[in-house]
Design an enzyme around this catalytic site. Structure first.
Site, PDB file in Angstrom:
ATOM      1  N   ILE A 105      59.362  19.567  13.827  1.00  0.00           N
ATOM      2  CA  ILE A 105      58.687  19.083  15.033  1.00  0.00           C
ATOM      3  C   ILE A 105      57.522  18.178  14.618  1.00  0.00           C
ATOM      4  O   ILE A 105      56.560  18.634  14.004  1.00  0.00           O
ATOM      5  CB  ILE A 105      58.156  20.267  15.886  1.00  0.00           C
ATOM      6  CG1 ILE A 105      59.246  21.321  16.105  1.00  0.00           C
ATOM      7  CG2 ILE A 105      57.552  19.752  17.197  1.00  0.00           C
ATOM      8  CD1 ILE A 105      60.287  20.995  17.119  1.00  0.00           C
ATOM      9  N   GLU A 144      53.654  18.786  15.791  1.00  0.00           N
ATOM     10  CA  GLU A 144      52.931  20.014  15.476  1.00  0.00           C
ATOM     11  C   GLU A 144      52.089  19.947  14.208  1.00  0.00           C
ATOM     12  O   GLU A 144      50.996  20.495  14.153  1.00  0.00           O
ATOM     13  CB  GLU A 144      53.917  21.189  15.386  1.00  0.00           C
ATOM     14  CG  GLU A 144      54.419  21.595  16.766  1.00  0.00           C
ATOM     15  CD  GLU A 144      55.348  22.798  16.721  1.00  0.00           C
ATOM     16  OE1 GLU A 144      55.634  23.298  15.618  1.00  0.00           O
ATOM     17  OE2 GLU A 144      55.770  23.216  17.801  1.00  0.00           O
ATOM     18  N   THR A 145      52.593  19.343  13.189  1.00  0.00           N
ATOM     19  CA  THR A 145      51.860  19.334  11.919  1.00  0.00           C
ATOM     20  C   THR A 145      52.055  17.993  11.227  1.00  0.00           C
ATOM     21  O   THR A 145      52.922  17.207  11.588  1.00  0.00           O
ATOM     22  CB  THR A 145      52.396  20.410  10.932  1.00  0.00           C
ATOM     23  OG1 THR A 145      53.696  20.001  10.510  1.00  0.00           O
ATOM     24  CG2 THR A 145      52.444  21.766  11.566  1.00  0.00           C
ATOM     25  N   HIS A 158      53.298  17.907   8.529  1.00  0.00           N
ATOM     26  CA  HIS A 158      54.434  18.139   7.642  1.00  0.00           C
ATOM     27  C   HIS A 158      55.509  17.087   7.816  1.00  0.00           C
ATOM     28  O   HIS A 158      56.273  16.826   6.902  1.00  0.00           O
ATOM     29  CB  HIS A 158      55.030  19.534   7.897  1.00  0.00           C
ATOM     30  CG  HIS A 158      54.479  20.549   6.969  1.00  0.00           C
ATOM     31  ND1 HIS A 158      53.202  21.020   7.072  1.00  0.00           N
ATOM     32  CD2 HIS A 158      55.031  21.165   5.906  1.00  0.00           C
ATOM     33  CE1 HIS A 158      52.987  21.885   6.109  1.00  0.00           C
ATOM     34  NE2 HIS A 158      54.079  22.004   5.389  1.00  0.00           N
TER      35      HIS A 158
HETATM   36  C1  DLZ Z   1      55.707  24.775   6.443  1.00  0.00           C
HETATM   37  C2  DLZ Z   1      56.624  24.179   7.453  1.00  0.00           C
HETATM   38  C3  DLZ Z   1      56.123  23.628   8.654  1.00  0.00           C
HETATM   39  C4  DLZ Z   1      54.663  23.605   8.977  1.00  0.00           C
HETATM   40  N1  DLZ Z   1      56.922  23.151   9.592  1.00  0.00           N
HETATM   41  C5  DLZ Z   1      58.256  23.160   9.372  1.00  0.00           C
HETATM   42  C6  DLZ Z   1      59.142  22.635  10.349  1.00  0.00           C
HETATM   43  O1  DLZ Z   1      58.770  22.191  11.443  1.00  0.00           O
HETATM   44  N2  DLZ Z   1      60.480  22.666  10.072  1.00  0.00           N
HETATM   45  C7  DLZ Z   1      60.985  23.159   8.892  1.00  0.00           C
HETATM   46  O2  DLZ Z   1      62.202  23.144   8.703  1.00  0.00           O
HETATM   47  N3  DLZ Z   1      60.144  23.670   7.945  1.00  0.00           N
HETATM   48  C8  DLZ Z   1      58.826  23.689   8.163  1.00  0.00           C
HETATM   49  N4  DLZ Z   1      57.984  24.201   7.221  1.00  0.00           N
HETATM   50  C9  DLZ Z   1      58.567  24.830   6.015  1.00  0.00           C
HETATM   51  C10 DLZ Z   1      58.888  23.844   4.893  1.00  0.00           C
HETATM   52  O3  DLZ Z   1      60.094  23.154   5.177  1.00  0.00           O
HETATM   53  C11 DLZ Z   1      59.082  24.603   3.560  1.00  0.00           C
HETATM   54  O4  DLZ Z   1      59.988  25.662   3.746  1.00  0.00           O
HETATM   55  C12 DLZ Z   1      57.768  25.175   3.039  1.00  0.00           C
HETATM   56  O5  DLZ Z   1      56.803  24.154   2.952  1.00  0.00           O
HETATM   57  C13 DLZ Z   1      57.964  25.830   1.658  1.00  0.00           C
HETATM   58  O6  DLZ Z   1      58.367  24.863   0.726  1.00  0.00           O
END
Ligand code: DLZ
Length: 165
Positions: A91, A94-95, A97
């Site tokens: 998403i 949200e972050t 990331h």
């Molecule tokens: C940490 C994280 C965050 C904040 N958001 C998502 C997301 O929206 N979708 C997703 O598939 N994974 C997310 N992760 C986890 C990361 O993909 C990963 O598993 C961690 O950073 C550990 O390497």
């Protein structure tokens, strides 16, 4: 219709290859699992609908989308696997990331596809919010899992065509 509004479950099915003996791996991220499970269902059902046998579809889970690249690579290294489908949801709103995960996974999937000389399909949703994700995981805009499976089928067919099979 902009690409954002495209129904992901509507595709051209003319000239699809026979996939009854082809083997597929589907790698599923556990983050946002309420959506990734729908993506998996879509991908699995599409493979079955177009001729894959249940025993030729293998599933593996990874914790999050970031791990899709390595999980998919392990499957892609196997000689018996013809194509790998990587499914996840990140998403964007949200972050931060998004900046790290989406770009890393897109590049990673491209790299392992070329390294292993077989289709590794990017089935990662990158919506702005959960509503947009649900719309594209069996909702108003179809299912990205369907589209990913159809892409795998077409690329498997193209590989055989290029090889003269
Ligand atoms: C940490 C994280 C965050 C904040 N958001 C998502 C997301 O929206 N979708 C997703 O598939 N994974 C997310 N992760 C986890 C990361 O993909 C990963 O598993 C961690 O950073 C550990 O390497």
């Amino acid at each position: 219709m902009s690409s954002a509004d495209k129904n992901l479950s509507v595709f051209n099915t003319t000239g699809l290859p026979d996939i009854s003996n082809k083997k597929f791996a589907i790698v599923v991220a556990e983050w946002n699992s309420e959506v990734t499970e729908k993506l998996f269902e879509g991908a699995y059902q599409t493979l079955i609908t177009y001729g894959a046998s249940e025993s030729n579809i293998e599933r593996g889970n990874v914790p999050g989308s970031f791990e899709l690249t390595l999980g998919a690579h392990w499957f892609a290294q196997r000689e018996d696997i013809d194509a790998v489908i990587a499914l996840g949801v990140v998403i964007q709103g949200e972050t931060k990331h998004n900046d790290y995960i989406n770009h890393a996974v897109a590049q990673g999937i491209t790299n392992i596809s070329i390294q292993n000389n077989k289709p590794v399909i990017f089935g990662v949703l990158t919506p702005n919010n959960m509503e947009q994700a649900i719309d594209r995981a069996g909702g108003a805009f179809g299912n990205k899992g369907d589209e990913a499976a159809m892409t795998a089928i077409k690329m498997v067919g193209l590989k055989d065509q290029v090889a003269g099979k």
